[in-house]
Design an enzyme around this catalytic site. Structure first.
Site, PDB file in Angstrom:
ATOM      1  N   GLU A 183     -10.962  15.499   9.181  1.00  0.00           N
ATOM      2  CA  GLU A 183     -10.698  14.717  10.397  1.00  0.00           C
ATOM      3  C   GLU A 183     -10.099  13.358  10.011  1.00  0.00           C
ATOM      4  OE1 GLU A 183     -10.836  15.508  13.730  1.00  0.00           O
ATOM      5  OE2 GLU A 183      -9.828  13.586  13.674  1.00  0.00           O
ATOM      6  N   ASN A 236      -7.093   8.757   2.551  1.00  0.00           N
ATOM      7  CA  ASN A 236      -7.960   7.583   2.691  1.00  0.00           C
ATOM      8  C   ASN A 236      -7.823   6.620   1.518  1.00  0.00           C
ATOM      9  OD1 ASN A 236      -8.922   8.227   5.154  1.00  0.00           O
ATOM     10  ND2 ASN A 236     -11.041   8.565   4.552  1.00  0.00           N
ATOM     11  N   LYS A 296      -7.435  14.837   2.498  1.00  0.00           N
ATOM     12  CA  LYS A 296      -8.273  13.822   3.147  1.00  0.00           C
ATOM     13  C   LYS A 296      -8.568  12.656   2.184  1.00  0.00           C
ATOM     14  CE  LYS A 296     -11.043  11.785   5.964  1.00  0.00           C
ATOM     15  NZ  LYS A 296     -10.527  11.003   7.069  1.00  0.00           N
ATOM     16  N   THR A 311     -21.732  12.554   5.031  1.00  0.00           N
ATOM     17  CA  THR A 311     -21.656  12.823   3.584  1.00  0.00           C
ATOM     18  C   THR A 311     -21.742  11.478   2.860  1.00  0.00           C
ATOM     19  OG1 THR A 311     -19.245  12.858   3.874  1.00  0.00           O
ATOM     20  CG2 THR A 311     -20.337  14.981   3.634  1.00  0.00           C
ATOM     21  N   PHE A 367      -1.232  -1.155   7.645  1.00  0.00           N
ATOM     22  CA  PHE A 367      -2.154  -1.423   6.527  1.00  0.00           C
ATOM     23  C   PHE A 367      -1.623  -2.464   5.552  1.00  0.00           C
ATOM     24  CE2 PHE A 367      -6.014   1.237   6.538  1.00  0.00           C
ATOM     25  CZ  PHE A 367      -5.851   1.745   7.821  1.00  0.00           C
ATOM     26  N   LEU A 368      -0.805  -3.388   6.070  1.00  0.00           N
ATOM     27  CA  LEU A 368      -0.352  -4.504   5.233  1.00  0.00           C
ATOM     28  C   LEU A 368      -0.950  -5.815   5.741  1.00  0.00           C
ATOM     29  CD1 LEU A 368       3.391  -3.774   4.358  1.00  0.00           C
ATOM     30  CD2 LEU A 368       1.353  -3.373   2.987  1.00  0.00           C
ATOM     31  N   THR A 372     -16.057  14.961   5.499  1.00  0.00           N
ATOM     32  CA  THR A 372     -15.245  14.680   4.320  1.00  0.00           C
ATOM     33  C   THR A 372     -16.031  15.087   3.078  1.00  0.00           C
ATOM     34  OG1 THR A 372     -14.229  12.837   5.481  1.00  0.00           O
ATOM     35  CG2 THR A 372     -14.019  12.848   3.069  1.00  0.00           C
ATOM     36  N   CYS A 388     -15.889   5.199   5.751  1.00  0.00           N
ATOM     37  CA  CYS A 388     -15.031   6.164   5.048  1.00  0.00           C
ATOM     38  C   CYS A 388     -14.356   5.622   3.784  1.00  0.00           C
ATOM     39  CB  CYS A 388     -13.972   6.710   5.999  1.00  0.00           C
ATOM     40  SG  CYS A 388     -14.700   7.721   7.304  1.00  0.00           S
ATOM     41  N   ASP A 446     -27.720  18.535  17.324  1.00  0.00           N
ATOM     42  CA  ASP A 446     -28.066  17.464  16.384  1.00  0.00           C
ATOM     43  C   ASP A 446     -29.543  17.553  16.067  1.00  0.00           C
ATOM     44  OD1 ASP A 446     -26.355  14.626  15.687  1.00  0.00           O
ATOM     45  OD2 ASP A 446     -28.495  14.662  15.212  1.00  0.00           O
TER      46      ASP A 446
HETATM   47  P1  NAD Z   1     -22.581  10.160  11.556  1.00  0.00           P
HETATM   48  O1  NAD Z   1     -23.582   9.708  10.569  1.00  0.00           O
HETATM   49  O2  NAD Z   1     -22.154   9.223  12.644  1.00  0.00           O
HETATM   50  O3  NAD Z   1     -23.120  11.492  12.288  1.00  0.00           O
HETATM   51  C1  NAD Z   1     -23.684  12.578  11.645  1.00  0.00           C
HETATM   52  C2  NAD Z   1     -24.628  13.290  12.622  1.00  0.00           C
HETATM   53  O4  NAD Z   1     -25.011  14.555  12.081  1.00  0.00           O
HETATM   54  C3  NAD Z   1     -25.921  12.522  12.883  1.00  0.00           C
HETATM   55  O5  NAD Z   1     -26.122  12.372  14.279  1.00  0.00           O
HETATM   56  C4  NAD Z   1     -27.029  13.432  12.271  1.00  0.00           C
HETATM   57  O6  NAD Z   1     -28.250  13.367  12.937  1.00  0.00           O
HETATM   58  C5  NAD Z   1     -26.378  14.793  12.398  1.00  0.00           C
HETATM   59  N1  NAD Z   1     -26.908  15.827  11.492  1.00  0.00           N
HETATM   60  C6  NAD Z   1     -27.177  15.737  10.172  1.00  0.00           C
HETATM   61  N2  NAD Z   1     -27.596  16.932   9.682  1.00  0.00           N
HETATM   62  C7  NAD Z   1     -27.597  17.795  10.728  1.00  0.00           C
HETATM   63  C8  NAD Z   1     -27.920  19.177  10.861  1.00  0.00           C
HETATM   64  N3  NAD Z   1     -28.340  19.936   9.834  1.00  0.00           N
HETATM   65  N4  NAD Z   1     -27.824  19.747  12.081  1.00  0.00           N
HETATM   66  C9  NAD Z   1     -27.409  19.029  13.153  1.00  0.00           C
HETATM   67  N5  NAD Z   1     -27.064  17.719  13.081  1.00  0.00           N
HETATM   68  C10 NAD Z   1     -27.159  17.102  11.886  1.00  0.00           C
HETATM   69  O7  NAD Z   1     -21.322  10.652  10.717  1.00  0.00           O
HETATM   70  P2  NAD Z   1     -19.765  10.507  11.106  1.00  0.00           P
HETATM   71  O8  NAD Z   1     -19.315   9.094  10.987  1.00  0.00           O
HETATM   72  O9  NAD Z   1     -19.499  11.259  12.354  1.00  0.00           O
HETATM   73  O10 NAD Z   1     -19.108  11.289   9.877  1.00  0.00           O
HETATM   74  C11 NAD Z   1     -19.243  12.676   9.706  1.00  0.00           C
HETATM   75  C12 NAD Z   1     -18.314  13.118   8.603  1.00  0.00           C
HETATM   76  O11 NAD Z   1     -16.942  12.925   9.001  1.00  0.00           O
HETATM   77  C13 NAD Z   1     -18.462  12.370   7.278  1.00  0.00           C
HETATM   78  O12 NAD Z   1     -18.228  13.242   6.211  1.00  0.00           O
HETATM   79  C14 NAD Z   1     -17.352  11.320   7.347  1.00  0.00           C
HETATM   80  O13 NAD Z   1     -16.919  10.936   6.053  1.00  0.00           O
HETATM   81  C15 NAD Z   1     -16.255  12.086   8.069  1.00  0.00           C
HETATM   82  N6  NAD Z   1     -15.330  11.245   8.818  1.00  0.00           N
HETATM   83  C16 NAD Z   1     -15.798  10.161   9.513  1.00  0.00           C
HETATM   84  C17 NAD Z   1     -14.904   9.389  10.254  1.00  0.00           C
HETATM   85  C18 NAD Z   1     -15.380   8.175  11.000  1.00  0.00           C
HETATM   86  O14 NAD Z   1     -14.540   7.377  11.425  1.00  0.00           O
HETATM   87  N7  NAD Z   1     -16.687   7.999  11.214  1.00  0.00           N
HETATM   88  C19 NAD Z   1     -13.540   9.734  10.299  1.00  0.00           C
HETATM   89  C20 NAD Z   1     -13.110  10.856   9.611  1.00  0.00           C
HETATM   90  C21 NAD Z   1     -14.018  11.617   8.875  1.00  0.00           C
END
Ligand code: NAD
Length: 428
Positions: free
Chosen positions: A151, A208, A204, A86, A249-250, A121, A260, A30
């Site tokens: 995911e 959603n 995905k 994202t 989801f109802l 995503t 998301c 990270d």
């Molecule tokens: P988040 O913001 O919690 O975590 C992202 C992490 O990536 C942060 O800790 C950030 O410091 C790190 N990061 C950013 N750029 C980096 C780099 N170049 N090198 C190393 N680390 C880096 O995000 P999240 O909630 O885990 O979501 C991640 C993705 O998964 C998104 O696209 C989201 O839409 C998707 N997603 C999220 C969920 C959810 O429930 N949160 C579920 C399914 C999919």
């Protein structure tokens, strides 16, 4: 297998910790040094039930490591997951700058054949973007493939969801990459859908936004139930027994939220626009969702009167229970509208950090009863279990006037009315 995970947020940390628990060697990287420092000492920077134990096991048996160095994480990696954020841009489209940066960071450190897997995503086409970036930065004579593997875990039950997925989607044109990823996921025993990257990315967003559509649909029906005197709980039950509809989801509420559904809905509308398709169905879903915040505030006004200077208690700030995530939380949208209407909001949430209350400019109470002291109304915005079992006689005693707006239909209206509360749910 040696696995690198880029990003240790909700998705990356769960992915890394769970693969380590399944017996792989996982290095998580990270860019946040503070986060990596915490994780190394076993501290989980997010609230996610069960995750701390899985991380602790991985650290203890040395299958799981954390670093700020992409070179270290990528050393010998056979699979590299991109799990970075994202977020939405101003125009609703997905901001891919973190994905681009992650692709550059990892590509520069590839030292053997690796499958780069996009778990973030991302809109259709992002797999190709990652491939282009990686190819530019790749050291000579090395091979790699890029796959899309969206995911579907839910915050609050993320570890269980990762270990017991309804399905695993793998999008790639490379047989070699598909082979590596199916071998990796087969032990989970879930149906594996191997398809092209565009379809995987679309699965995905379609999933959603379908869930978002179900929520807006039931909210619209609930609002109509309120108008005509029907009970949404029975309506949803009667609908859910139809196997084509199902019960999930109802549940009506203050609108969908979280990191998301709102962002993915906006991003899909943008993707449609860019492809000359007016996705007016999804625009409607988003509009119903935004209107729902106002529906809750109107109910508060109905029970508490003019909100100018009115003390109002809010129960729950997280976008759903069992998480501390407040990104796009409908609770926050409602609190902002209450503040705009002049209400003085005091709120309680069992896990959301002090910082969020400070940013909102509202007082943080020590508990639900304390939040309600002197309040003209209590608004339930997150369905934390602890709100079900309170001493409602005591609650009545501390309030200015006993009124509850239950935006999650969590409480029993009959028993509350017997206690002398004015009660408003959603659609009941
Ligand atoms: P988040 O913001 O919690 O975590 C992202 C992490 O990536 C942060 O800790 C950030 O410091 C790190 N990061 C950013 N750029 C980096 C780099 N170049 N090198 C190393 N680390 C880096 O995000 P999240 O909630 O885990 O979501 C991640 C993705 O998964 C998104 O696209 C989201 O839409 C998707 N997603 C999220 C969920 C959810 O429930 N949160 C579920 C399914 C999919």
């Amino acid at each position: 297998m040696r696995i690198a995970v880029v990003g240790t947020g909700y998705v990356g940390l769960v992915t890394g910790a769970c693969f380590a628990d399944l017996g792989h060697d996982v290095a998580c990287v990270d860019i946040s040094a503070e986060r990596v420092e915490k994780l190394r000492s076993g501290h989980i920077p997010i609230y996610e039930p069960g995750l701390e134990e899985v991380v602790a096991r991985g650290l203890a048996n040395k299958r799981l490591g954390f670093t700020t160095s992409h070179a270290e994480a990528m050393r010998g990696a056979e699979v590299a997951f991109i799990c970075v954020q994202t977020p939405p841009r101003e125009d609703g489209s997905a901001d891919l700058s973190y994905v681009e940066r992650a692709a550059e960071d990892l590509a520069a450190n590839i030292d053997r054949y690796v499958v780069v897997v996009n778990k973030s995503t991302v809109p259709v086409g992002a797999r190709d973007l990652v491939e282009r970036i990686a190819r530019r930065r790749l050291p000579e004579n090395l091979e790699f493939d890029v796959a899309s593997n969206p995911e579907f875990l839910r915050e609050g039950t993320a570890v269980f969801d990762f270990m017991h997925p309804d399905r695993v989607v793998i999008g790639t044109a490379s047989e070699r990459a598909a082979g590596v990823l199916t071998a990796l996921y087969r032990p989970l025993g879930a149906p594996l859908i191997v398809t092209d990257a565009a379809s995987a990315e679309m699965i995905k967003y379609a999933s959603n936004t379908f869930l978002a559509t179900k929520i807006s649909f039931i909210n619209a029906i609930a609002n109509l139930c309120d108008a005509v005197g029907a009970d949404i709980k029975d309506v949803a039950l009667g609908m859910g027994y139809d196997a084509r509809i199902g019960f999930e989801f109802l549940k009506p509420g203050p609108g969908f939220g979280g990191s998301c559904l709102p962002k993915d809905a906006r991003a899909l509308v943008r993707l449609a626009d860019e492809n000359d398709y007016d996705f007016h169905l999804l625009r409607g879903v988003i509009r119903v969702n935004e209107d729902q915040h106002g529906v809750v505030v109107r109910k508060v006004r109905k029970l508490a009167g003019d909100l100018e200077g009115a003390p109002v208690a809010v129960w729950g700030i997280a976008f759903k229970p069992n998480t501390d995530d407040t990104r796009d939380s409908p609770a926050i949208a409602v609190v902002r509208r209450l503040i705009d209407a002049g209400a003085i909001v005091r709120a309680y949430d069992p896990v959301v950090s002090e910082e969020v209350f400070e940013q909102l400019g509202i007082e943080r109470a020590a508990g639900p009863i304390e939040a309600a002291e002197g309040a003209r109304a209590v608004v339930v915005l997150t369905e934390w279990n602890e709100f079900r079992w309170l001493d409602f006689e005591r609650l009545k005693g501390v309030m200015q006037s006993p009124a509850i707006i239950d935006a999650r239909n969590l409480l029993d209206p009959h028993s509350l009315r017997q206690h002398g509360f004015a009660y408003e749910g959603i659609g009941r």
